[in-house]
Design a protein around this motif. Structure first.
Motif, PDB file in Angstrom:
ATOM      1  N   ASP A  51       0.851  -1.188   0.000  1.00  0.00           N
ATOM      2  CA  ASP A  51       0.000   0.000   0.000  1.00  0.00           C
ATOM      3  C   ASP A  51       0.887   1.239   0.000  1.00  0.00           C
ATOM      4  O   ASP A  51       2.108   1.153   0.192  1.00  0.00           O
ATOM      5  CB  ASP A  51      -0.997  -0.014   1.153  1.00  0.00           C
ATOM      6  CG  ASP A  51      -0.346   0.036   2.517  1.00  0.00           C
ATOM      7  OD1 ASP A  51       0.808   0.470   2.635  1.00  0.00           O
ATOM      8  OD2 ASP A  51      -1.028  -0.337   3.480  1.00  0.00           O
ATOM      9  N   ALA A  52       0.290   2.392  -0.221  1.00  0.00           N
ATOM     10  CA  ALA A  52       1.052   3.636  -0.354  1.00  0.00           C
ATOM     11  C   ALA A  52       1.916   3.918   0.877  1.00  0.00           C
ATOM     12  O   ALA A  52       3.009   4.470   0.757  1.00  0.00           O
ATOM     13  CB  ALA A  52       0.098   4.805  -0.612  1.00  0.00           C
ATOM     14  N   GLY A  53       1.455   3.535   2.050  1.00  0.00           N
ATOM     15  CA  GLY A  53       2.203   3.789   3.266  1.00  0.00           C
ATOM     16  C   GLY A  53       3.482   2.995   3.392  1.00  0.00           C
ATOM     17  O   GLY A  53       4.355   3.329   4.194  1.00  0.00           O
ATOM     18  N   ALA A  54       3.634   1.936   2.617  1.00  0.00           N
ATOM     19  CA  ALA A  54       4.838   1.092   2.686  1.00  0.00           C
ATOM     20  C   ALA A  54       5.943   1.576   1.750  1.00  0.00           C
ATOM     21  O   ALA A  54       7.047   1.054   1.774  1.00  0.00           O
ATOM     22  CB  ALA A  54       4.475  -0.349   2.344  1.00  0.00           C
ATOM     23  N   LEU A  55       5.639   2.578   0.933  1.00  0.00           N
ATOM     24  CA  LEU A  55       6.601   3.086  -0.047  1.00  0.00           C
ATOM     25  C   LEU A  55       7.025   4.506   0.295  1.00  0.00           C
ATOM     26  O   LEU A  55       6.254   5.263   0.887  1.00  0.00           O
ATOM     27  CB  LEU A  55       5.971   3.093  -1.445  1.00  0.00           C
ATOM     28  CG  LEU A  55       5.630   1.729  -2.026  1.00  0.00           C
ATOM     29  CD1 LEU A  55       4.529   1.856  -3.052  1.00  0.00           C
ATOM     30  CD2 LEU A  55       6.863   1.123  -2.654  1.00  0.00           C
ATOM     31  N   ARG A  56       8.230   4.865  -0.105  1.00  0.00           N
ATOM     32  CA  ARG A  56       8.730   6.232   0.010  1.00  0.00           C
ATOM     33  C   ARG A  56       9.287   6.621  -1.352  1.00  0.00           C
ATOM     34  O   ARG A  56       9.929   5.820  -2.019  1.00  0.00           O
ATOM     35  CB  ARG A  56       9.847   6.341   1.049  1.00  0.00           C
ATOM     36  CG  ARG A  56       9.414   6.030   2.454  1.00  0.00           C
ATOM     37  CD  ARG A  56       8.513   7.125   3.016  1.00  0.00           C
ATOM     38  NE  ARG A  56       8.026   6.793   4.342  1.00  0.00           N
ATOM     39  CZ  ARG A  56       6.837   6.264   4.599  1.00  0.00           C
ATOM     40  NH1 ARG A  56       6.021   5.980   3.626  1.00  0.00           N
ATOM     41  NH2 ARG A  56       6.461   6.036   5.833  1.00  0.00           N
ATOM     42  N   LEU A  57       9.049   7.866  -1.736  1.00  0.00           N
ATOM     43  CA  LEU A  57       9.528   8.373  -3.018  1.00  0.00           C
ATOM     44  C   LEU A  57      10.435   9.565  -2.755  1.00  0.00           C
ATOM     45  O   LEU A  57      10.060  10.477  -2.023  1.00  0.00           O
ATOM     46  CB  LEU A  57       8.340   8.803  -3.890  1.00  0.00           C
ATOM     47  CG  LEU A  57       8.641   9.484  -5.215  1.00  0.00           C
ATOM     48  CD1 LEU A  57       9.406   8.559  -6.150  1.00  0.00           C
ATOM     49  CD2 LEU A  57       7.349   9.948  -5.873  1.00  0.00           C
ATOM     50  N   ALA A  58      11.637   9.535  -3.315  1.00  0.00           N
ATOM     51  CA  ALA A  58      12.572  10.653  -3.217  1.00  0.00           C
ATOM     52  C   ALA A  58      12.739  11.245  -4.607  1.00  0.00           C
ATOM     53  O   ALA A  58      13.109  10.533  -5.539  1.00  0.00           O
ATOM     54  CB  ALA A  58      13.917  10.183  -2.679  1.00  0.00           C
ATOM     55  N   ILE A  59      12.422  12.525  -4.740  1.00  0.00           N
ATOM     56  CA  ILE A  59      12.549  13.203  -6.032  1.00  0.00           C
ATOM     57  C   ILE A  59      13.721  14.165  -5.940  1.00  0.00           C
ATOM     58  O   ILE A  59      13.685  15.131  -5.184  1.00  0.00           O
ATOM     59  CB  ILE A  59      11.252  13.942  -6.409  1.00  0.00           C
ATOM     60  CG1 ILE A  59      10.096  12.950  -6.498  1.00  0.00           C
ATOM     61  CG2 ILE A  59      11.444  14.701  -7.720  1.00  0.00           C
ATOM     62  CD1 ILE A  59       8.757  13.572  -6.780  1.00  0.00           C
ATOM     63  N   GLY A  60      14.755  13.864  -6.690  1.00  0.00           N
ATOM     64  CA  GLY A  60      15.963  14.684  -6.688  1.00  0.00           C
ATOM     65  C   GLY A  60      16.068  15.528  -7.939  1.00  0.00           C
ATOM     66  O   GLY A  60      15.144  15.590  -8.750  1.00  0.00           O
ATOM     67  N   GLY A  61      17.218  16.131  -8.110  1.00  0.00           N
ATOM     68  CA  GLY A  61      17.449  17.002  -9.250  1.00  0.00           C
ATOM     69  C   GLY A  61      17.808  16.270 -10.526  1.00  0.00           C
ATOM     70  O   GLY A  61      17.931  16.882 -11.577  1.00  0.00           O
ATOM     71  N   SER A  62      17.976  14.945 -10.447  1.00  0.00           N
ATOM     72  CA  SER A  62      18.341  14.172 -11.636  1.00  0.00           C
ATOM     73  C   SER A  62      17.703  12.783 -11.574  1.00  0.00           C
ATOM     74  O   SER A  62      17.142  12.397 -10.553  1.00  0.00           O
ATOM     75  CB  SER A  62      19.864  14.020 -11.713  1.00  0.00           C
ATOM     76  OG  SER A  62      20.314  13.151 -10.688  1.00  0.00           O
ATOM     77  N   ARG A  63      17.816  12.050 -12.660  1.00  0.00           N
ATOM     78  CA  ARG A  63      17.301  10.675 -12.684  1.00  0.00           C
ATOM     79  C   ARG A  63      17.998   9.811 -11.638  1.00  0.00           C
ATOM     80  O   ARG A  63      17.408   8.941 -11.038  1.00  0.00           O
ATOM     81  CB  ARG A  63      17.519  10.050 -14.059  1.00  0.00           C
ATOM     82  CG  ARG A  63      16.579  10.546 -15.089  1.00  0.00           C
ATOM     83  CD  ARG A  63      16.812   9.807 -16.374  1.00  0.00           C
ATOM     84  NE  ARG A  63      15.779  10.161 -17.328  1.00  0.00           N
ATOM     85  CZ  ARG A  63      15.656   9.592 -18.497  1.00  0.00           C
ATOM     86  NH1 ARG A  63      16.508   8.655 -18.861  1.00  0.00           N
ATOM     87  NH2 ARG A  63      14.699   9.947 -19.313  1.00  0.00           N
ATOM     88  N   ARG A  64      19.258  10.080 -11.431  1.00  0.00           N
ATOM     89  CA  ARG A  64      20.058   9.287 -10.494  1.00  0.00           C
ATOM     90  C   ARG A  64      19.614   9.474  -9.042  1.00  0.00           C
ATOM     91  O   ARG A  64      19.760   8.582  -8.226  1.00  0.00           O
ATOM     92  CB  ARG A  64      21.518   9.686 -10.662  1.00  0.00           C
ATOM     93  CG  ARG A  64      22.466   8.824  -9.945  1.00  0.00           C
ATOM     94  CD  ARG A  64      23.866   9.230 -10.316  1.00  0.00           C
ATOM     95  NE  ARG A  64      24.768   8.856  -9.251  1.00  0.00           N
ATOM     96  CZ  ARG A  64      25.989   8.475  -9.437  1.00  0.00           C
ATOM     97  NH1 ARG A  64      26.488   8.446 -10.645  1.00  0.00           N
ATOM     98  NH2 ARG A  64      26.740   8.148  -8.429  1.00  0.00           N
ATOM     99  N   THR A  65      19.083  10.641  -8.737  1.00  0.00           N
ATOM    100  CA  THR A  65      18.665  10.933  -7.364  1.00  0.00           C
ATOM    101  C   THR A  65      17.153  10.860  -7.173  1.00  0.00           C
ATOM    102  O   THR A  65      16.638  11.299  -6.148  1.00  0.00           O
ATOM    103  CB  THR A  65      19.182  12.318  -6.917  1.00  0.00           C
ATOM    104  OG1 THR A  65      18.692  13.303  -7.828  1.00  0.00           O
ATOM    105  CG2 THR A  65      20.699  12.348  -6.892  1.00  0.00           C
ATOM    106  N   THR A  66      16.446  10.306  -8.140  1.00  0.00           N
ATOM    107  CA  THR A  66      15.006  10.106  -8.026  1.00  0.00           C
ATOM    108  C   THR A  66      14.749   8.606  -7.955  1.00  0.00           C
ATOM    109  O   THR A  66      15.080   7.870  -8.884  1.00  0.00           O
ATOM    110  CB  THR A  66      14.264  10.737  -9.229  1.00  0.00           C
ATOM    111  OG1 THR A  66      14.553  12.143  -9.246  1.00  0.00           O
ATOM    112  CG2 THR A  66      12.761  10.530  -9.122  1.00  0.00           C
TER     113      THR A  66
END
Length: 77
Positions: A26-41
């Motif tokens: 479910d959504a609560g089990a995931l974390r999303l990190a959005i960085g300045g590049s593909r490598r950091t997302t």
């Protein structure tokens, strides 16, 4: 990663690269990190089968699905 369609709580299909288990989270089990590049997302979760910390790259489509499904998002500058 794909998101099933239909009413009800949102869940996401995922798999573990360590134990190769396939499962839904479910959504609560995931974390999303959005960085300045593909490598950091990326998105991350803990495998419910083996307990491994999993980190996978997140392209534009994955970011769209996860944010639309209510996954907690961290944005870095």
């Amino acid at each position: 990663m794909s998101r099933p369609s239909g009413p009800g709580p949102v869940s996401f299909k995922a798999s573990c690269p360590d134990c190769r288990a396939r499962f839904e989270l479910d959504a609560g089990a995931l974390r999303l990190a959005i960085g300045g590049s593909r490598r950091t997302t990326f998105y991350s979760f803990t495998c419910p089968e083996c307990g491994a910390a999993v980190r996978k790259p997140a392209g534009e489509r994955i970011v769209e699905l996860l944010t639309g499904g209510g996954v907690s998002t961290l944005r870095s500058v």
